[in-house]
Design a protein around this motif. Sequence first.
Motif, PDB file in Angstrom:
ATOM      1  N   HIS A 136      15.935  36.659  63.066  1.00  0.00           N
ATOM      2  CA  HIS A 136      16.077  35.772  64.229  1.00  0.00           C
ATOM      3  C   HIS A 136      16.670  36.539  65.423  1.00  0.00           C
ATOM      4  CE1 HIS A 136      16.732  31.952  66.324  1.00  0.00           C
ATOM      5  NE2 HIS A 136      17.914  32.436  66.667  1.00  0.00           N
ATOM      6  N   LYS A 137      17.698  37.310  65.147  1.00  0.00           N
ATOM      7  CA  LYS A 137      18.366  38.051  66.215  1.00  0.00           C
ATOM      8  C   LYS A 137      17.492  39.192  66.728  1.00  0.00           C
ATOM      9  CE  LYS A 137      22.704  40.423  67.286  1.00  0.00           C
ATOM     10  NZ  LYS A 137      24.031  40.839  66.755  1.00  0.00           N
ATOM     11  N   GLN A 138      16.845  39.891  65.816  1.00  0.00           N
ATOM     12  CA  GLN A 138      16.026  41.046  66.204  1.00  0.00           C
ATOM     13  C   GLN A 138      14.913  40.667  67.161  1.00  0.00           C
ATOM     14  OE1 GLN A 138      14.152  42.941  62.865  1.00  0.00           O
ATOM     15  NE2 GLN A 138      12.879  44.281  64.139  1.00  0.00           N
ATOM     16  N   HIS A 139      14.260  39.525  66.909  1.00  0.00           N
ATOM     17  CA  HIS A 139      13.106  39.127  67.713  1.00  0.00           C
ATOM     18  C   HIS A 139      13.454  38.118  68.804  1.00  0.00           C
ATOM     19  CE1 HIS A 139      10.172  41.200  65.159  1.00  0.00           C
ATOM     20  NE2 HIS A 139      10.898  40.818  64.134  1.00  0.00           N
ATOM     21  N   GLN A 140      14.733  37.749  68.902  1.00  0.00           N
ATOM     22  CA  GLN A 140      15.161  36.784  69.925  1.00  0.00           C
ATOM     23  C   GLN A 140      14.307  35.521  69.874  1.00  0.00           C
ATOM     24  OE1 GLN A 140      17.942  37.404  72.247  1.00  0.00           O
ATOM     25  NE2 GLN A 140      18.222  38.803  70.525  1.00  0.00           N
ATOM     26  N   ASN A 141      14.148  34.972  68.673  1.00  0.00           N
ATOM     27  CA  ASN A 141      13.307  33.789  68.489  1.00  0.00           C
ATOM     28  C   ASN A 141      13.990  32.530  68.995  1.00  0.00           C
ATOM     29  OD1 ASN A 141      11.371  35.361  67.097  1.00  0.00           O
ATOM     30  ND2 ASN A 141      12.468  35.096  65.172  1.00  0.00           N
ATOM     31  N   SER A 142      13.167  31.585  69.431  1.00  0.00           N
ATOM     32  CA  SER A 142      13.703  30.244  69.689  1.00  0.00           C
ATOM     33  C   SER A 142      14.022  29.550  68.371  1.00  0.00           C
ATOM     34  CB  SER A 142      12.696  29.406  70.476  1.00  0.00           C
ATOM     35  OG  SER A 142      12.738  29.711  71.842  1.00  0.00           O
ATOM     36  N   ALA A 143      13.190  29.807  67.367  1.00  0.00           N
ATOM     37  CA  ALA A 143      13.428  29.258  66.035  1.00  0.00           C
ATOM     38  C   ALA A 143      12.879  30.216  64.992  1.00  0.00           C
ATOM     39  CB  ALA A 143      12.787  27.884  65.874  1.00  0.00           C
ATOM     40  N   THR A 144      13.583  30.287  63.854  1.00  0.00           N
ATOM     41  CA  THR A 144      13.128  31.085  62.724  1.00  0.00           C
ATOM     42  C   THR A 144      13.191  30.205  61.487  1.00  0.00           C
ATOM     43  OG1 THR A 144      14.069  33.043  63.787  1.00  0.00           O
ATOM     44  CG2 THR A 144      13.422  33.243  61.472  1.00  0.00           C
ATOM     45  N   LEU A 145      12.070  30.127  60.761  1.00  0.00           N
ATOM     46  CA  LEU A 145      11.961  29.255  59.593  1.00  0.00           C
ATOM     47  C   LEU A 145      11.979  30.087  58.321  1.00  0.00           C
ATOM     48  CD1 LEU A 145      10.704  27.532  61.938  1.00  0.00           C
ATOM     49  CD2 LEU A 145       9.125  26.604  60.214  1.00  0.00           C
TER      50      LEU A 145
END
Length: 461
Positions: free
Chosen positions: A128-137
């Motif tokens: 989640h942090k690496q890709h700067q996602n809005s959401a990670t499932l």
Amino acid sequence: MIAIAILAAGRGTRMKSDLPKVLHELGGRSLVERVLQSCQEIEICRRLVIVGYRGELVKQSLIEGKEIADNPQSPPLEFVEQTEQLGTGHAIQQLLPHLEGFQGDLLVLNGDVPLLRAETIKQLMAVHKQHQNSATLLTANLPNPQGYGRVFTDSQNLVQQIVEDRDCTPDQKQNHRINAGVYCFHWPDLEKILPELKADNDQKEYYLTDTVTFLNPVRAVDVEDYQEILGINDRKHLATACDILQTRVKDKWMTAGVTLLDPSSITIDDTVELQPDVVIEPQTHLRGQTAIASGSRIGPGSLIENSQIGENVTVLYSVVSDSIVAENSRVGPYAHLRGHAEIGANCRVGNFVELKNTQLGDRTNVAHLSYLGDATLGEKVNIGAGTITANYDGKNKHKTQIGDRTKTGSNSVLVAPITLGEDVTVAAGSVVTEDVPNDCLVIARSRQVVKPGWKLKEPKK
């Protein structure tokens, strides 16, 4: 900054219990405590538990529970009430006033999914942090995904859509990747769209999965072992989870040099600590905050609970709870140590002996058929068969003190409160009611009377 939110509001009707589902125990901890434990390897600034059914009981259990005691440095628990259970989206909506102005990430976990490993959550947060996602499932590939919503992604694991099982086409049902119900959101992004959720479905509930449509990017992370995402909905699921947990624990200890004879008949809580060269015999159960040192042999047929066992101790067909046994001592068969009994080194506690809140000095023996309660014994004491401490007067408990090298004969009764000094010998069959100084023989029984030529008279016809 990371905040976690744990969904723990449901009753769990299929458990057929008045106890909230998240408070049912698995391996010595409640389900919700296990979920909190799984977050140990990430740095958390806030911990929010969303409660509903019997919320006060859930609060009390967590505040008084093992998880708080084991992790005193964790942020304090915050409780958020969900008065109506209208779905996962509705539950997270209750956080809006509590996380106002929060700029970090929100990890959403389910209080009835207790087998998630800390490593899995750590991996989810790292992606989640690496890709700067809005959401990670968190997703999983199930051998049989029937009944689960399917997650569809591109080659980069970016989520394109989530389709409920009942809405899947035959081709879509060939996809075995399912939503595990574990999410990490960038809170400012989620905060904007939470008020827009609608209950446009048969259940009239607000689904957190609906937020995926409005967030970008959303990425999926597959869990390595799909068993981690098992949810507990009924007693069968609880039994299955117990089997999974036991397999993990036993594999861990056998790899670490512990011998388990007949592992299928043994149970070990994952709160237990074992050293190499411990041998666990069949039909033995280790529970709670138990620690067993190297060279000890436990069982067969023993229960050790919340106790510390030293090196080279043998416990055979016995129960030890809330007690300490020092090195090179033998317990059993059929002994019961409870209520903070403490056994010194090189002691023997033999068959059909019960010790309650009693301390034995080194090289002291209580070989058989005795009860010692609220007693303190010195070193090299020998307790004869059938000796008991009469420690209860019907209202209060009283202490017995026995000095070094003292010996009691068979069938002695020590009426507390009482003190026997050092090098005392108590004659067999004595009822001792007064203190005895050092270096004494005490005889407290009626003198034997013999009447020669006496016999029972025959009754008249």
